[in-house]
Design an enzyme around this catalytic site. Structure first.
Site, PDB file in Angstrom:
ATOM      1  CG  ASN A  10       0.391  -1.868  -2.482  1.00 17.48           C
ATOM      2  OD1 ASN A  10       0.402  -2.539  -3.520  1.00 17.48           O
ATOM      3  ND2 ASN A  10       0.286  -2.409  -1.283  1.00 17.48           N
ATOM      4  CE  LYS A  12      -3.356  -2.375  -0.569  1.00 19.01           C
ATOM      5  NZ  LYS A  12      -4.164  -2.350   0.649  1.00 19.01           N
ATOM      6  CG  HIS A  96       0.900  -5.009   2.202  1.00 23.16           C
ATOM      7  ND1 HIS A  96      -0.360  -5.399   2.603  1.00 23.16           N
ATOM      8  CD2 HIS A  96       0.814  -3.679   1.937  1.00 23.16           C
ATOM      9  CE1 HIS A  96      -1.160  -4.344   2.570  1.00 23.16           C
ATOM     10  NE2 HIS A  96      -0.474  -3.300   2.161  1.00 23.16           N
ATOM     11  CD  GLU A  98      -3.797  -5.752   1.553  1.00 22.15           C
ATOM     12  OE1 GLU A  98      -3.240  -5.824   0.447  1.00 22.15           O
ATOM     13  OE2 GLU A  98      -4.418  -4.737   1.941  1.00 22.15           O
ATOM     14  CD  GLU A 168       0.896  -0.092   4.440  1.00 23.29           C
ATOM     15  OE1 GLU A 168       0.486   0.778   3.679  1.00 23.29           O
ATOM     16  OE2 GLU A 168       0.860  -1.298   4.162  1.00 23.29           O
ATOM     17  N   GLY A 174      -7.595   0.228   4.046  1.00 26.02           N
ATOM     18  CA  GLY A 174      -8.823  -0.006   3.284  1.00 26.02           C
ATOM     19  C   GLY A 174     -10.095   0.234   4.078  1.00 26.02           C
ATOM     20  CB  SER A 213      -7.521   5.189   5.340  1.00 20.28           C
ATOM     21  OG  SER A 213      -8.170   3.931   5.316  1.00 20.28           O
TER      22      SER A 213
HETATM   23  P1  13P Z   1      -5.346   1.936   1.641  1.00 21.92           P
HETATM   24  O1  13P Z   1      -4.676   3.242   1.261  1.00 21.92           O
HETATM   25  O2  13P Z   1      -6.323   1.463   0.611  1.00 21.92           O
HETATM   26  O3  13P Z   1      -5.899   1.976   3.027  1.00 21.92           O
HETATM   27  O4  13P Z   1      -4.177   0.823   1.644  1.00 21.92           O
HETATM   28  C1  13P Z   1      -3.008   1.068   2.313  1.00 21.92           C
HETATM   29  C2  13P Z   1      -2.043   0.008   1.970  1.00 21.92           C
HETATM   30  O5  13P Z   1      -2.234  -1.149   2.301  1.00 21.92           O
HETATM   31  C3  13P Z   1      -0.871   0.387   1.176  1.00 21.92           C
HETATM   32  O6  13P Z   1       0.055  -0.648   1.123  1.00 21.92           O
END
Ligand code: 13P
Length: 252
Positions: A10, A12, A96, A98, A168, A174, A213
Site C-alpha cells: 500500500n 498510500k 483503511h 486512515e 490491521e 506506521g 509494521s
Molecule cells: P505500515 O506497514 O507502514 O505500518 O502500514 C501498514 C498499512 O497501513 C498498510 O495498509
C-alpha cells in the site's frame, strides 16, 4: 484448503507518476518467477493508469486505495468502480483505518462499497482493526465483529470468499510496533470465524492478511501463522528490497 498468499504494497499518498513507474520497473524483474504468492501494489489514483500500462502482461496486481459505491453521480472528488475497471485496475483497498480516522469512512458506507466493488469485477481488500485503547479495554473482538459483519453484510454468501480481509491493528500502523504472532493469529482466526458464521465453505477460501509494521525481519513469522494469508504492507513497500524480501518470506 490451500490459499495463495497475497502480498500487497500500500503506497498510500506517496510518489509521482515517474516514481511509480520507476518503482514497478525495479519490482517486475524481481517477482517475475514468483509462483508461491500473488503480488500487488495499491497505487495513488494519479499513477494508476501508468502503472496498469507498464505492468500489463505481468503478474503484478494493481489496486486503487478507495472508491465510491455509486457508479456515477454528483459526488465531487470521488472515483467509482467502473472508472477503475475502465483502466483495468484489478482491485481496491476499502476501509483503511486512515480513511476511517481522517476522512470519516463509515461501516455503513463500506457495506455498500464492498459489494459494489465485487459487482464491478474488482477484488476488494476490506481493512479492519482496533485502536490501542480498544485493545487495552478488551474491546478488540467487539470492534472486529462490528467491522467485519457490517462490511460484509450485503455481500452474497457465495461470494464471501472473493473478499480479501486485512487485519490491521491501528496501533501497529506506521509505528514499528508489530503485533505479536499470538495477537495476530488470534485476531486473524477471529476474523475468519466471523466469515464462517455466514459460510464455512467461503471462510476457508477467504484470504486474510496482516498489516501493521510488517518488515523483512518479522514477515516470515507472521506469514507462517495458520490464519495469515499474506500481508498489507505500507512503509516497507516503498523500498523494493524490503518489499521483495517480504514476498520471499511468504514462501514459508
Ligand atoms: P505500515 O506497514 O507502514 O505500518 O502500514 C501498514 C498499512 O497501513 C498498510 O495498509
Amino acid at each position: 484448503m490451500s490459499r495463495t498468499p497475497l502480498i500487497a504494497g500500500n503506497w498510500k499518498m506517496n510518489g509521482t507518476i515517474e516514481e511509480a513507474e520507476e518503482r514497478v520497473a525495479s519490482l517486475l524483474p524481481r517477482i517475475a518467477t514468483v509462483e508461491h504468492a500473488d503480488v500487488a501494489v495499491c497505487v495513488p489514483f494519479t499513477a494508476l493508469q501508468a502503472v496498469v500500462d507498464s505492468t500489463r502482461g505481468s503478474q503484478l496486481g494493481v489496486y486503487a486505495q478507495n472508491m465510491h459505491h455509486e457508479p456515477s453521480g454528483a459526488f465531487t472528488g470521488e472515483v467509482s468502480a467502473p472508472m477503475l475497471t475502465e483502466i483495468d485496475v484489478h482491485g481496491v483497498v476499502l476501509g483503511h483505518s486512515e480513511r476511517r480516522q481522517f476522512f470519516g469512512e463509515t461501516d455503513k458506507a463500506l457495506q455498500l462499497k464492498v459489494p459494489a466493488a465485487l459487482e464491478a469485477g474488482l477484488i476488494p481488500i476490506l481493512c479492519v482493526g482496533e485502536t490501542e485503547d480498544e485493545r487495552e479495554n478488551g474491546d478488540t473482538e467487539r470492534r472486529l465483529r462490528h467491522q467485519v459483519q457490517e462490511g460484509l453484510e450485503k455481500v452474497p454468501a457465495e461470494r464471501l470468499g472473493e473478499v480479501v480481509l486485512a487485519y490491521e491493528p491501528i496501533w501497529a500502523i506506521g509505528t514499528g510496533q508489530v503485533a505479536t504472532p499470538e495477537q495476530a493469529q488470534d485476531a486473524l482466526a477471529f476474523v475468519r470465524a466471523l466469515v464462517a458464521d455466514r459460510s464455512k465453505e467461503e471462510a476457508e477460501k477467504s484470504r486474510i492478511l496482516y498489516g501493521g509494521s510488517m518488515k523483512p525481519g518479522n514477515a516470515a513469522e507472521l506469514l507462517a501463522l495458520p490464519d495469515c494469508d499474506g500481508g498489507l504492507i505500507g512503509g516497507a513497500s516503498l523500498d523494493i528490497e524490503d518489499f521483495v524480501a517480504i514476498v520471499e518470506a511468504a514462501k514459508g
